[in-house]
Scaffold this active site. Sequence first.
Site, mmCIF file in Angstrom:
data_model
loop_
_atom_site.group_PDB
_atom_site.id
_atom_site.type_symbol
_atom_site.label_atom_id
_atom_site.label_comp_id
_atom_site.label_asym_id
_atom_site.label_seq_id
_atom_site.Cartn_x
_atom_site.Cartn_y
_atom_site.Cartn_z
ATOM 1 N N ALA A 1 0.883 -1.165 0.000
ATOM 2 C CA ALA A 1 0.000 0.000 0.000
ATOM 3 C C ALA A 1 0.923 1.217 0.000
ATOM 4 O O ALA A 1 1.185 1.806 1.038
ATOM 5 C CB ALA A 1 -0.901 -0.008 1.241
ATOM 6 N N GLU A 2 1.438 1.552 -1.188
ATOM 7 C CA GLU A 2 2.517 2.545 -1.242
ATOM 8 C C GLU A 2 2.110 3.902 -0.690
ATOM 9 O O GLU A 2 2.914 4.591 -0.059
ATOM 10 C CB GLU A 2 3.031 2.706 -2.682
ATOM 11 C CG GLU A 2 4.086 1.675 -3.088
ATOM 12 C CD GLU A 2 3.490 0.320 -3.411
ATOM 13 O OE1 GLU A 2 2.247 0.209 -3.456
ATOM 14 O OE2 GLU A 2 4.264 -0.626 -3.624
ATOM 15 N N HIS B 1 10.910 -1.933 -13.467
ATOM 16 C CA HIS B 1 11.940 -2.315 -12.496
ATOM 17 C C HIS B 1 13.326 -1.783 -12.884
ATOM 18 O O HIS B 1 14.314 -2.166 -12.273
ATOM 19 C CB HIS B 1 12.023 -3.838 -12.378
ATOM 20 C CG HIS B 1 10.943 -4.453 -11.550
ATOM 21 N ND1 HIS B 1 9.616 -4.390 -11.884
ATOM 22 C CD2 HIS B 1 10.995 -5.145 -10.378
ATOM 23 C CE1 HIS B 1 8.902 -5.026 -10.969
ATOM 24 N NE2 HIS B 1 9.708 -5.483 -10.042
ATOM 25 N N PHE C 1 12.090 -0.874 -5.466
ATOM 26 C CA PHE C 1 12.503 -0.448 -6.811
ATOM 27 C C PHE C 1 12.005 0.990 -7.041
ATOM 28 O O PHE C 1 10.877 1.325 -6.647
ATOM 29 C CB PHE C 1 11.910 -1.364 -7.880
ATOM 30 C CG PHE C 1 12.524 -2.733 -7.918
ATOM 31 C CD1 PHE C 1 13.655 -2.983 -8.687
ATOM 32 C CD2 PHE C 1 11.985 -3.775 -7.173
ATOM 33 C CE1 PHE C 1 14.223 -4.259 -8.724
ATOM 34 C CE2 PHE C 1 12.554 -5.040 -7.201
ATOM 35 C CZ PHE C 1 13.678 -5.286 -7.974
#
Lengths: 322, 327
Positions: A57-58, A127, A81
Amino acid sequence: MREITFIDAIREAYEEEMRRDNSVFIVGQDVRGAIFPHTKGLVEEFGPERIVDTPIAESGMYGVAFGAAQEGMRPVCDFMFGGFSYVTFSECSVTTGQYHFLHGSQHPLPLVITAGVGTGQRLANDHAMSIHGTFAHHPGIKVAMPSTPYDAKGMFKSAIRDNNPVVIPWHMGIMMLKGEVPELGDDYVVPLGVADIKREGSDVTVLANSLQLQHALTVAEKLAGELSVEVIDPRSFVPFDMDTLLTSLEKTNRLVVVDEDWESGGFAATVSARVMEQGFDLLDAPVTRVTLPNMPVPGGYMEEYVAPNPERIEAAIRAVCA
Amino acid sequence: MALTSDQMVLLYRNMVRADQFNKMMYRRMMQGKLIGFYHPAEGAIAPGVGASTFLNQDDNLSPHHRGHGITHMLCKGIDIKYYLAEHTGKETGCCKGRSAFHFSFPEHKVYMMSGFIGYNFAPVVGWGFAAKRRAQGQVVMNCSGDGSYGQGRAHEAMLMSQNWQLPVIFFCENNGMSIFSTAQEMHPQENIASLADGFGMPSIIVDGQDVFAVAEASLQAIERARTGGGPTFIEAKTLRFNEHDIGTPDLSGWEERSAEEHEAMRKREPIRIATERVLGDSLLTQNEIDQIIEDALAEIEAVEQFADESPIARPPVEELMAGVFAD
């Protein structure tokens, strides 16, 4: 001096700063188990209250850092990342960058954003993207990226002590690079906003950072005797040490900017424009850039098509010196 | 949690102040004496007053954007004159006149108003995280509307607050409208509080037109948070008498809200409900109420005078550049 790896140097910076200041903590996803080894073992010394794992849950995860910084703590938010910071990029860039200024410069926001970035792992765009240029576009955020173990430890310590938001990614391609670092307990820092001449030269200046700095140094060594290449590591993108670059150009009059970011709107473009504005008379040739072409970074073996490498850097140096 | 007479009188006084401040902001917007826009709070002032009146100075408050947070902030002891000065672009403003409608009173732990709806939720987790670690009974009152609960950030914040049992109150002021869109249409269930069930978070649904009911629910949630009992979800069912922000049409969906709807709404006028209660319970006389209104008008006159007499903020650009970063 002892030698340690780049990633261990970052971990030593965390350890020393967390011992020094109880308000420092790390928040991320799977930082306790250390998906990358810069947080390896930290939970054993500092406990899960200071090495904090969140759900995937950024926004909430970054909210822990942002809100705790408003409350006077000094969080390090690890996005794993770099591309993952874009999941909550509006908070990281707009809300973060404007917070201190827009509210009357009365309440600092001391936090650190970090993540692994860069090509070399064949992982493809989300990424493999670099984030320094995009963050550097947003005022109110300091942006830096170390290139050696010595700089990594000293710059991460500076970033944690800074009273501003600092975005300090690290390049996965130099994770295991070894270099000299002072003994444990030698509390040195590398200030943000100061470039470093990594190799002196007189014919051409190459501005390069992180993995690309290693490539530039390789090329400079190869060309020694034929061309004298000065290699400057910007170390910080915001604030950027323009004086060191202009002083170098007074000697070399030629500039190649290597930037592992897209050509369009990147940091290399900013440097190129600033040199024309502030140092046009110093130039004997147009500024040349070595960047990623404007396509999403492909994965697999096609990554080699787009990433800057020693061959492209050498070609750029030869072109600008022709 | 039964309210004392003193608490009820304080709530009533704050209701009158909130009402009069909202009317002042409305009037100034219509007179062209505010920068930007104003989202009027008429009909919806009781939730903010009930949620904010009994907070301590070191409790965090994220005010609702409706009424531009004034109804909430004045109840927390914040002097609104610095906010009005900000909203009029003056150098005495709480953000030195730089922010248009934003506010920031760090010493009262009201840090920010985000221009992005629902951007209260992520920092709220950090405030709760810090409060829990500090373990001094600090609570976080997180006020926002039904519309903001569409944000994924709301769900992330509820997830993490419940995981970690943070002292956060999710205070939803459900006025049934998100600009032109109805909550009925934008949420799958009638009660936004039903979201709390999925996280196992206790919730209270309360009549948001009754400031005393709102305050009782808030005190219950504040007590739980202060004593380590974790988060609570409060849904205050309220109303929006005016359009979303002054000058936009007053639509439901794409059609004008009907006269019948307005007539029904205005029967639930929160000041009238509160006045009937304090008179009925003999807490205040009509003379005392008149005095409270007079005091509020005098307070507002002084606030307007301060803002109007302050110089316009036009600092040299060098001063602004020097303020981008902290030392």
